[in-house]
Motif scaffolding. Structure first.
Motif, PDB file in Angstrom:
ATOM      1  N   TYR A  64       2.233   1.630  -3.576  1.00 52.02           N
ATOM      2  CA  TYR A  64       0.993   1.906  -4.369  1.00 52.02           C
ATOM      3  C   TYR A  64       0.545   3.515  -4.236  1.00 52.02           C
ATOM      4  CZ  TYR A  64      -3.680   2.354  -6.144  1.00 52.02           C
ATOM      5  OH  TYR A  64      -4.736   2.909  -6.848  1.00 52.02           O
ATOM      6  N   ASN A  65       0.533   3.868  -2.938  1.00 52.30           N
ATOM      7  CA  ASN A  65       0.079   5.472  -2.949  1.00 52.30           C
ATOM      8  C   ASN A  65       1.213   6.076  -3.164  1.00 52.30           C
ATOM      9  OD1 ASN A  65      -2.446   4.351  -1.739  1.00 52.30           O
ATOM     10  ND2 ASN A  65      -1.425   4.330   0.529  1.00 52.30           N
ATOM     11  N   SER A 109       0.782  -1.154  -0.175  1.00 55.93           N
ATOM     12  CA  SER A 109      -0.231   0.156  -0.041  1.00 55.93           C
ATOM     13  C   SER A 109       0.986   1.198  -0.140  1.00 55.93           C
ATOM     14  CB  SER A 109      -1.038   0.097   1.210  1.00 55.93           C
ATOM     15  OG  SER A 109      -1.915  -0.992   1.216  1.00 55.93           O
ATOM     16  N   ARG A 129       1.366   6.324  -6.925  1.00 58.45           N
ATOM     17  CA  ARG A 129       0.358   7.390  -7.443  1.00 58.45           C
ATOM     18  C   ARG A 129       0.526   8.870  -7.184  1.00 58.45           C
ATOM     19  NH1 ARG A 129      -4.502   4.520  -8.622  1.00 58.45           N
ATOM     20  NH2 ARG A 129      -5.186   6.638  -9.393  1.00 58.45           N
ATOM     21  N   GLU A 130       0.846   9.026  -6.164  1.00 62.88           N
ATOM     22  CA  GLU A 130       1.206  10.449  -5.561  1.00 62.88           C
ATOM     23  C   GLU A 130       2.262  11.190  -6.685  1.00 62.88           C
ATOM     24  OE1 GLU A 130       3.794  12.520  -2.296  1.00 62.88           O
ATOM     25  OE2 GLU A 130       2.347  10.863  -1.581  1.00 62.88           O
TER      26      GLU A 130
END
Length: 277
Positions: free
Chosen positions: A8-9, A5, A12-13
């Motif tokens: 992933y975060n 996670s 994407r950021e």
């Protein structure tokens, strides 16, 4: 398990696709599996991902938690842990507070800690005497971690006195047991990785580079398998040092060295950083 996670975060950021993140690191499929928590990355891949995403080890090592964070440890265990991590400023006071309060089963650990402290203070004869008492308590059982640690520090005592042949004798007595780590029922990950790191460093010091490299790799494999982060900077450095003059291993040397440097900076390991200047 938060590692997937976090990656992933952060990806994407930064508006990166999985393919862009994977470029020069691994495959897109590997990134996908990491983010879906299907696999844990190797330490090499994880560090390259961290560098690309601007993450620190503290950001992601929740996935690589140490045993002390998930179970209560005894006072002696806590003292031993600090000694092996070289946090020794108040050890004498903490040890004194235990006098008269220990049972026979605790004494092998108590004498081991005493022997280590005497070794660190270069009181070699006293340290060897303490370590012999450890072996009396363990009856030199090879499946007892305190037997192996006693052998290790006996070897270090002799190495500190430039008796390399005696040091090698005790180091060799550890080899088989470390290879069969699963059979050492009372060993912690910290203790096993400390042995691997220390043997790798000692063999490099004695210019026995093949043995050093083998123990460096053994430690790194154990850390990867058990998802712990003890001594990763030191293990990578010792691996690099062991192959630094091998022209066939130039890329491997650079990879180990760069990982060691990154980890040493992240861990604020001043003594290792001083060696790498």
């Amino acid at each position: 398990m938060f590692l997937g996670s976090i990656i992933y975060n952060k990806r994407r950021e930064m508006s990166l696709t999985q393919i862009e993140l994977a470029n020069d690191i691994c495959t897109q499929n590997t990134i996908s599996k990491i983010e879906k928590h299907n696999i844990a990355p190797t330490v090499n891949i994880l560090i390259k991902i961290c560098l690309k995403l601007g993450l620190t080890l503290n950001d992601v090592f929740s996935d690589f938690s140490n045993e002390s964070s998930v179970k209560e440890v005894s006072v002696l265990d806590a003292i031993e842990r600090d000694v092996l991590l070289e946090k020794v400023s108040d050890i004498d006071e903490r040890m004194s507070s235990l006098e008269g309060k220990l049972n026979d089963n605790d004494m092998k650990q108590y004498e081991l800690i005493s022997g280590v402290m005497d070794y660190l203070n270069q009181n070699y004869d006293v340290s060897l005497f303490d370590l012999d008492k450890v072996l009396q308590y363990t009856k030199t059982a090879e499946d007892d971690i305190y037997t192996l640690l006693a052998y290790l520090f006996k070897g270090l005592n002799y190495l500190g006195q430039n008796h390399n042949d005696r040091a090698q004798y005790y180091f060799k007595m550890i080899t088989t047991s470390v290879d069969e780590v699963s059979q050492i029922s009372n060993a912690s990950d910290l203790e096993i990785l400390f042995i691997c790191k220390t043997l790798a460093e000692s063999y490099n010091r004695m210019e026995l580079y093949k043995r050093s490299y083998d123990f460096s790799r053994c430690g790194l494999n154990i850390a990867q398998t058990k998802h712990v982060s003890y001594f990763l900077d030191e293990l990578n450095y010792q691996a690099a040092y062991a192959i630094k003059d091998d022209h066939d291993e130039k890329q491997a040397y650079q990879d180990y060295y760069n990982l060691a440097l990154y980890l040493a900076r992240a861990n604020k390991n001043k003594s290792l950083l001083a060696k790498m200047r």
